[in-house]
Enzyme design. Sequence first.
Site, PDB file in Angstrom:
ATOM      1  N   ARG A  93       7.235  -2.411  -9.595  1.00 50.63           N
ATOM      2  CA  ARG A  93       7.292  -2.769  -8.184  1.00 50.63           C
ATOM      3  C   ARG A  93       6.468  -4.048  -8.037  1.00 50.63           C
ATOM      4  O   ARG A  93       5.314  -4.098  -8.463  1.00 50.63           O
ATOM      5  CB  ARG A  93       6.649  -1.663  -7.357  1.00 50.63           C
ATOM      6  CG  ARG A  93       6.470  -2.042  -5.913  1.00 50.63           C
ATOM      7  CD  ARG A  93       5.704  -0.967  -5.200  1.00 50.63           C
ATOM      8  NE  ARG A  93       5.482  -1.319  -3.821  1.00 50.63           N
ATOM      9  CZ  ARG A  93       4.456  -0.858  -3.110  1.00 50.63           C
ATOM     10  NH1 ARG A  93       3.575  -0.031  -3.659  1.00 50.63           N
ATOM     11  NH2 ARG A  93       4.325  -1.203  -1.857  1.00 50.63           N
ATOM     12  N   GLU A 138      10.680   5.529  -4.894  1.00 46.55           N
ATOM     13  CA  GLU A 138      10.647   4.114  -5.294  1.00 46.55           C
ATOM     14  C   GLU A 138      10.797   3.972  -6.810  1.00 46.55           C
ATOM     15  O   GLU A 138      11.439   3.039  -7.297  1.00 46.55           O
ATOM     16  CB  GLU A 138       9.323   3.473  -4.847  1.00 46.55           C
ATOM     17  CG  GLU A 138       9.248   3.278  -3.337  1.00 46.55           C
ATOM     18  CD  GLU A 138       7.839   3.028  -2.841  1.00 46.55           C
ATOM     19  OE1 GLU A 138       6.891   3.661  -3.369  1.00 46.55           O
ATOM     20  OE2 GLU A 138       7.673   2.212  -1.919  1.00 46.55           O
ATOM     21  N   ARG A 164      -4.799  -0.622   7.995  1.00 46.86           N
ATOM     22  CA  ARG A 164      -4.360  -1.945   8.487  1.00 46.86           C
ATOM     23  C   ARG A 164      -4.040  -1.862   9.966  1.00 46.86           C
ATOM     24  O   ARG A 164      -3.553  -0.823  10.441  1.00 46.86           O
ATOM     25  CB  ARG A 164      -3.119  -2.401   7.712  1.00 46.86           C
ATOM     26  CG  ARG A 164      -3.424  -2.817   6.296  1.00 46.86           C
ATOM     27  CD  ARG A 164      -2.160  -3.091   5.510  1.00 46.86           C
ATOM     28  NE  ARG A 164      -1.949  -2.087   4.489  1.00 46.86           N
ATOM     29  CZ  ARG A 164      -0.824  -1.914   3.807  1.00 46.86           C
ATOM     30  NH1 ARG A 164       0.208  -2.690   4.033  1.00 46.86           N
ATOM     31  NH2 ARG A 164      -0.724  -0.972   2.906  1.00 46.86           N
ATOM     32  N   HIS A 202       8.185  -2.639   1.795  1.00 43.12           N
ATOM     33  CA  HIS A 202       8.693  -1.276   1.551  1.00 43.12           C
ATOM     34  C   HIS A 202      10.183  -1.296   1.199  1.00 43.12           C
ATOM     35  O   HIS A 202      10.891  -0.306   1.373  1.00 43.12           O
ATOM     36  CB  HIS A 202       8.489  -0.352   2.778  1.00 43.12           C
ATOM     37  CG  HIS A 202       7.080   0.088   2.972  1.00 43.12           C
ATOM     38  ND1 HIS A 202       6.493   0.185   4.218  1.00 43.12           N
ATOM     39  CD2 HIS A 202       6.142   0.464   2.073  1.00 43.12           C
ATOM     40  CE1 HIS A 202       5.246   0.585   4.079  1.00 43.12           C
ATOM     41  NE2 HIS A 202       4.996   0.763   2.793  1.00 43.12           N
ATOM     42  N   LYS A 236       1.367   4.621  -9.428  1.00 42.28           N
ATOM     43  CA  LYS A 236       2.313   5.686  -9.742  1.00 42.28           C
ATOM     44  C   LYS A 236       3.081   5.227 -10.979  1.00 42.28           C
ATOM     45  O   LYS A 236       3.352   4.025 -11.120  1.00 42.28           O
ATOM     46  CB  LYS A 236       3.285   5.914  -8.583  1.00 42.28           C
ATOM     47  CG  LYS A 236       2.589   6.483  -7.341  1.00 42.28           C
ATOM     48  CD  LYS A 236       3.517   6.622  -6.161  1.00 42.28           C
ATOM     49  CE  LYS A 236       2.716   7.052  -4.932  1.00 42.28           C
ATOM     50  NZ  LYS A 236       3.329   6.698  -3.663  1.00 42.28           N
ATOM     51  N   HIS A 288       9.270   4.553   7.345  1.00 42.66           N
ATOM     52  CA  HIS A 288       8.473   4.849   6.150  1.00 42.66           C
ATOM     53  C   HIS A 288       7.015   4.941   6.609  1.00 42.66           C
ATOM     54  O   HIS A 288       6.362   3.927   6.847  1.00 42.66           O
ATOM     55  CB  HIS A 288       8.654   3.747   5.097  1.00 42.66           C
ATOM     56  CG  HIS A 288       7.832   3.975   3.868  1.00 42.66           C
ATOM     57  ND1 HIS A 288       8.367   4.231   2.633  1.00 42.66           N
ATOM     58  CD2 HIS A 288       6.491   4.020   3.689  1.00 42.66           C
ATOM     59  CE1 HIS A 288       7.401   4.430   1.754  1.00 42.66           C
ATOM     60  NE2 HIS A 288       6.243   4.291   2.379  1.00 42.66           N
ATOM     61  N   ASN A 293       4.506   1.591 -10.502  1.00 41.72           N
ATOM     62  CA  ASN A 293       4.512   1.302  -9.068  1.00 41.72           C
ATOM     63  C   ASN A 293       3.043   1.189  -8.663  1.00 41.72           C
ATOM     64  O   ASN A 293       2.382   2.178  -8.383  1.00 41.72           O
ATOM     65  CB  ASN A 293       5.221   2.447  -8.332  1.00 41.72           C
ATOM     66  CG  ASN A 293       5.179   2.308  -6.824  1.00 41.72           C
ATOM     67  OD1 ASN A 293       4.518   1.401  -6.289  1.00 41.72           O
ATOM     68  ND2 ASN A 293       5.855   3.196  -6.125  1.00 41.72           N
ATOM     69  N   MET A 316      -4.123  10.890   7.586  1.00 40.46           N
ATOM     70  CA  MET A 316      -3.584  11.598   8.759  1.00 40.46           C
ATOM     71  C   MET A 316      -3.959  13.082   8.752  1.00 40.46           C
ATOM     72  O   MET A 316      -4.207  13.681   9.797  1.00 40.46           O
ATOM     73  CB  MET A 316      -2.063  11.407   8.787  1.00 40.46           C
ATOM     74  CG  MET A 316      -1.377  11.982   9.984  1.00 40.46           C
ATOM     75  SD  MET A 316      -1.989  11.274  11.528  1.00 40.46           S
ATOM     76  CE  MET A 316      -0.909   9.867  11.748  1.00 40.46           C
ATOM     77  N   GLY A 340       0.536   2.772   4.015  1.00 40.36           N
ATOM     78  CA  GLY A 340       1.202   1.612   4.584  1.00 40.36           C
ATOM     79  C   GLY A 340       2.371   2.170   5.382  1.00 40.36           C
ATOM     80  O   GLY A 340       2.990   3.148   4.951  1.00 40.36           O
ATOM     81  N   ILE A 383       3.433  10.632   5.355  1.00 37.04           N
ATOM     82  CA  ILE A 383       3.341  11.252   6.684  1.00 37.04           C
ATOM     83  C   ILE A 383       4.735  11.671   7.151  1.00 37.04           C
ATOM     84  O   ILE A 383       4.934  12.786   7.637  1.00 37.04           O
ATOM     85  CB  ILE A 383       2.696  10.270   7.694  1.00 37.04           C
ATOM     86  CG1 ILE A 383       1.273   9.900   7.247  1.00 37.04           C
ATOM     87  CG2 ILE A 383       2.697  10.848   9.103  1.00 37.04           C
ATOM     88  CD1 ILE A 383       0.609   8.799   8.072  1.00 37.04           C
TER      89      ILE A 383
HETATM   90  P1  ADP Z   1       1.137   5.125   0.198  1.00 34.80           P
HETATM   91  O1  ADP Z   1       1.493   4.200   1.314  1.00 34.80           O
HETATM   92  O2  ADP Z   1      -0.238   4.887  -0.361  1.00 34.80           O
HETATM   93  O3  ADP Z   1       2.222   5.292  -0.862  1.00 34.80           O
HETATM   94  P2  ADP Z   1       1.903   7.808   0.937  1.00 34.80           P
HETATM   95  O4  ADP Z   1       3.294   7.513   1.320  1.00 34.80           O
HETATM   96  O5  ADP Z   1       1.655   8.645  -0.279  1.00 34.80           O
HETATM   97  O6  ADP Z   1       0.995   6.529   0.910  1.00 34.80           O
HETATM   98  O7  ADP Z   1       1.233   8.548   2.202  1.00 34.80           O
HETATM   99  C1  ADP Z   1      -0.117   8.891   2.186  1.00 34.80           C
HETATM  100  C2  ADP Z   1      -0.499   9.488   3.497  1.00 34.80           C
HETATM  101  O8  ADP Z   1       0.374  10.587   3.794  1.00 34.80           O
HETATM  102  C3  ADP Z   1      -1.885  10.100   3.419  1.00 34.80           C
HETATM  103  O9  ADP Z   1      -2.857   9.181   3.753  1.00 34.80           O
HETATM  104  C4  ADP Z   1      -1.788  11.184   4.457  1.00 34.80           C
HETATM  105  O10 ADP Z   1      -2.275  10.639   5.676  1.00 34.80           O
HETATM  106  C5  ADP Z   1      -0.329  11.467   4.633  1.00 34.80           C
HETATM  107  N1  ADP Z   1       0.035  12.845   4.347  1.00 34.80           N
HETATM  108  C6  ADP Z   1       0.360  13.406   3.163  1.00 34.80           C
HETATM  109  N2  ADP Z   1       0.617  14.728   3.327  1.00 34.80           N
HETATM  110  C7  ADP Z   1       0.448  15.001   4.642  1.00 34.80           C
HETATM  111  C8  ADP Z   1       0.563  16.166   5.466  1.00 34.80           C
HETATM  112  N3  ADP Z   1       0.910  17.342   4.938  1.00 34.80           N
HETATM  113  N4  ADP Z   1       0.317  16.037   6.771  1.00 34.80           N
HETATM  114  C9  ADP Z   1      -0.040  14.865   7.316  1.00 34.80           C
HETATM  115  N5  ADP Z   1      -0.165  13.746   6.613  1.00 34.80           N
HETATM  116  C10 ADP Z   1       0.069  13.800   5.300  1.00 34.80           C
END
Ligand code: ADP
Length: 394
Positions: A87, A372, A234, A175, A17, A201, A10, A277, A205, A322
């Site tokens: 993916r 995924e 973005r 997604h 991943k 999601h 992925n 975040m 992204g 998030i």
């Molecule tokens: P991607 O789109 O790269 O697959 P993810 O779904 O792994 O990203 O999400 C990554 C984001 O999730 C990080 O940039 C971070 O902002 C957020 N994140 C992960 N854990 C936490 C948390 N405990 N609290 C707030 N935000 C988090």
Amino acid sequence: MKKPTILVLNTGSSSIKYALFAAQTTLPRIIHGQIDRIGYRPQHHCNGMTQPLPMPQEATHANILDWLTGHLRNEHPELHIMAAGHRVVHGGQSFKGPVIVSEDVVTALQKLAPLAPAHQPHNLAGIAAIARHWPHAPQVACFDTAFHRTQPRIAQMFAIPRQLTNEGVLRYGFHGLSYHYISTQLPKYIEHPKGKVIVAHLGNGASMCAMQNQRSIATTMGFTALDGLVMGRRCGELDPGVIFYMLRELNMTVAEVEEQLGRKSGLLGVSTISSDMRDLLLSEDPAAKEAVDLFVYQACKKIGALAAALGGIDALVFTGGIGENSAPIRDRILHNCIWLGFEPSNKAEIATPACLTKVGSKPSAHVIKTDEERIIAVQTWKITNNATSLRELR
Ligand code: ADP
């Protein structure tokens, strides 16, 4: 005897991943790992442990994929890679489901690369790396766009000249592998899985999908993965006039505009601090607070728009980094959507999957962890198993 295994890659814009699944009906996961921060101090985590990554800081996706596939082959001589699933972000109009990769498929995917420049070339690099290390293993391309091909035509259209629409300038949506996985989980957690469900999601992204009968009927991302919600880097929804202003009045090149809107906007652009975040929630800086406020505001606005597209809402599901991990963001979104009927629970929920609303709340709200890699493994297993049995029949 070697253990038949399905390898899943992925490949994202800044991370790779991977997972290995035993090739049997229940597809138990044997190994999973991730290489993140590609281009900026890449790190390797395998089965939850940080491992050394013998690669220079500036290593590209292609370098890392080549190293990773060689590493997996050398470290696991007990596994027989019988198929690999990938993916692939953009499947255009022609790929409505997973396909076995052939030379023609690779050519078609290369043609779609300009529509997903931050992802598609890396997805293709993954296919090339597998072909080098396991030339006889069938490879399967699983598309992020495929799940959204059930959207009604009107939901896929932009109000642009018909000729452009006919040429494929449409709202493809992304997604899709995550949404497909969540759609398979809805019956476990939701009273009316076939009802009107919005899945958010929220990760680096971020997008949302309106589902009915567990199928996509509308989504926030568009022709490319730039549209819709505020993302890590973005911009999300934008007046196209801003692009003309940047080109004409600010004398930016097309590449500069692309860099500004695709890599320097979103949470990073608004906060000027971070695209993550977690950093913003910890920061006292007013710009960080404003970036979080804008993220929440846009999310609530899009929930309203998707509820309108569905003609109501029975359930809201949070997923992605998030969505799965940030209780403060979920709470803010949910409380701003109380007008839709949500009754947030006062319980501090700790487990995922979790229900975020009181018993009887209509709509209900939930957290479901996405997977995924599993949906790619399932698609790869199904299609290669069929292909194998077809070959055996001939
Ligand atoms: P991607 O789109 O790269 O697959 P993810 O779904 O792994 O990203 O999400 C990554 C984001 O999730 C990080 O940039 C971070 O902002 C957020 N994140 C992960 N854990 C936490 C948390 N405990 N609290 C707030 N935000 C988090």
